[in-house]
Design a protein around this motif. Structure first.
Motif, PDB file in Angstrom:
ATOM      1  N   VAL A 125      40.545  40.638  32.959  1.00 41.95           N
ATOM      2  CA  VAL A 125      40.713  40.500  31.509  1.00 41.95           C
ATOM      3  C   VAL A 125      40.438  39.067  31.082  1.00 41.95           C
ATOM      4  O   VAL A 125      39.876  38.817  30.017  1.00 41.95           O
ATOM      5  CB  VAL A 125      42.130  40.957  31.093  1.00 41.95           C
ATOM      6  CG1 VAL A 125      42.449  40.559  29.668  1.00 41.95           C
ATOM      7  CG2 VAL A 125      42.267  42.459  31.270  1.00 41.95           C
ATOM      8  N   ALA A 126      40.786  38.122  31.926  1.00 43.23           N
ATOM      9  CA  ALA A 126      40.584  36.713  31.602  1.00 43.23           C
ATOM     10  C   ALA A 126      39.137  36.269  31.795  1.00 43.23           C
ATOM     11  O   ALA A 126      38.775  35.157  31.411  1.00 43.23           O
ATOM     12  CB  ALA A 126      41.505  35.854  32.463  1.00 43.23           C
ATOM     13  N   SER A 127      38.297  37.114  32.345  1.00 49.11           N
ATOM     14  CA  SER A 127      36.900  36.759  32.624  1.00 49.11           C
ATOM     15  C   SER A 127      36.006  37.044  31.427  1.00 49.11           C
ATOM     16  O   SER A 127      36.179  38.037  30.732  1.00 49.11           O
ATOM     17  CB  SER A 127      36.374  37.574  33.805  1.00 49.11           C
ATOM     18  OG  SER A 127      37.149  37.357  34.940  1.00 49.11           O
ATOM     19  N   THR A 128      35.023  36.189  31.225  1.00 46.84           N
ATOM     20  CA  THR A 128      34.053  36.439  30.146  1.00 46.84           C
ATOM     21  C   THR A 128      33.037  37.488  30.568  1.00 46.84           C
ATOM     22  O   THR A 128      32.389  38.085  29.723  1.00 46.84           O
ATOM     23  CB  THR A 128      33.314  35.138  29.759  1.00 46.84           C
ATOM     24  OG1 THR A 128      32.676  34.619  30.931  1.00 46.84           O
ATOM     25  CG2 THR A 128      34.280  34.115  29.186  1.00 46.84           C
ATOM     26  N   ASP A 129      32.898  37.723  31.868  1.00 51.29           N
ATOM     27  CA  ASP A 129      31.964  38.717  32.396  1.00 51.29           C
ATOM     28  C   ASP A 129      32.728  39.878  33.035  1.00 51.29           C
ATOM     29  O   ASP A 129      32.416  40.342  34.120  1.00 51.29           O
ATOM     30  CB  ASP A 129      31.010  38.079  33.402  1.00 51.29           C
ATOM     31  CG  ASP A 129      31.733  37.434  34.565  1.00 51.29           C
ATOM     32  OD1 ASP A 129      32.971  37.238  34.484  1.00 51.29           O
ATOM     33  OD2 ASP A 129      31.068  37.117  35.563  1.00 51.29           O
TER      34      ASP A 129
END
Length: 169
Positions: free
Chosen positions: A88-92
């Motif tokens: 969830v914290a990832s941009t990808d």
């Protein structure tokens, strides 16, 4: 003294916990995937298989006079939660989910191949047959992910460059 049957039971408990973790991870992916319907649909299908696999493993353990491990199930759910929070914290997020799911499916293939062999050695042909059936489902999911990975990555990268379009999930 530990026997092949004892080891098989231990590995079946691990496999059950692994399917609990898989269920939680797949549910997280489904909730988060919005712009990749083919991937989402395939994960929905595999979630149903995963729940069935979990039930089959639980029944198998009970038929052999054992129970799933509550501690292993708890640990598996906790690990799945951690994976979900990292993604969830990832941009990808969609690509990381795809890589994680493919890696997990590959691990499951090896686990069920191992279990089928152990069941044969422990003179449990019904268990070996069940493990072979689950192995086929895991191999099919891994193959689908492997075949569709390039297209999903391309979709993500194209969406990434479009103004006002969310690529993440």
């Amino acid at each position: 003294m530990n026997t092949a049957r004892d080891q098989l039971l231990d590995w079946l408990r691990n496999a059950h916990a692994m399917e609990v973790q898989s269920e939680e991870m797949l549910k997280t992916h489904i909730r988060r995937l919005q712009h990749y319907p083919r991937l989402r649909d395939r994960i929905v299908d595999h979630l149903a298989e995963t729940c069935e696999q979990q039930a089959r493993l639980e029944n198998c353990l009970r038929e052999l006079g054992a129970e799933p491990s509550g501690l292993r199930q708890f640990s598996a759910r906790f690990l799945a939660l951690g994976h979900g929070l990292l993604q969830v914290a990832s941009t990808d997020e969609v690509v990381k989910s795809l890589v994680l799911t493919y890696s997990f499916e590959s691990m499951e293939v090896v686990v069920y191949r191992t279990l089928a062999t152990a069941a044969e050695v422990a003179a449990q042909p019904e268990v070996a047959g069940m493990c072979e059936e689950i192995l086929q489902q895991e191999e099919a999911m891994a193959q689908w992910l492997r075949e569709h990975l390039p297209d999903i990555v391309r979709q993500y990268l194209v969406r990434l460059e479009l103004p006002g379009i969310q690529a993440k999930r």
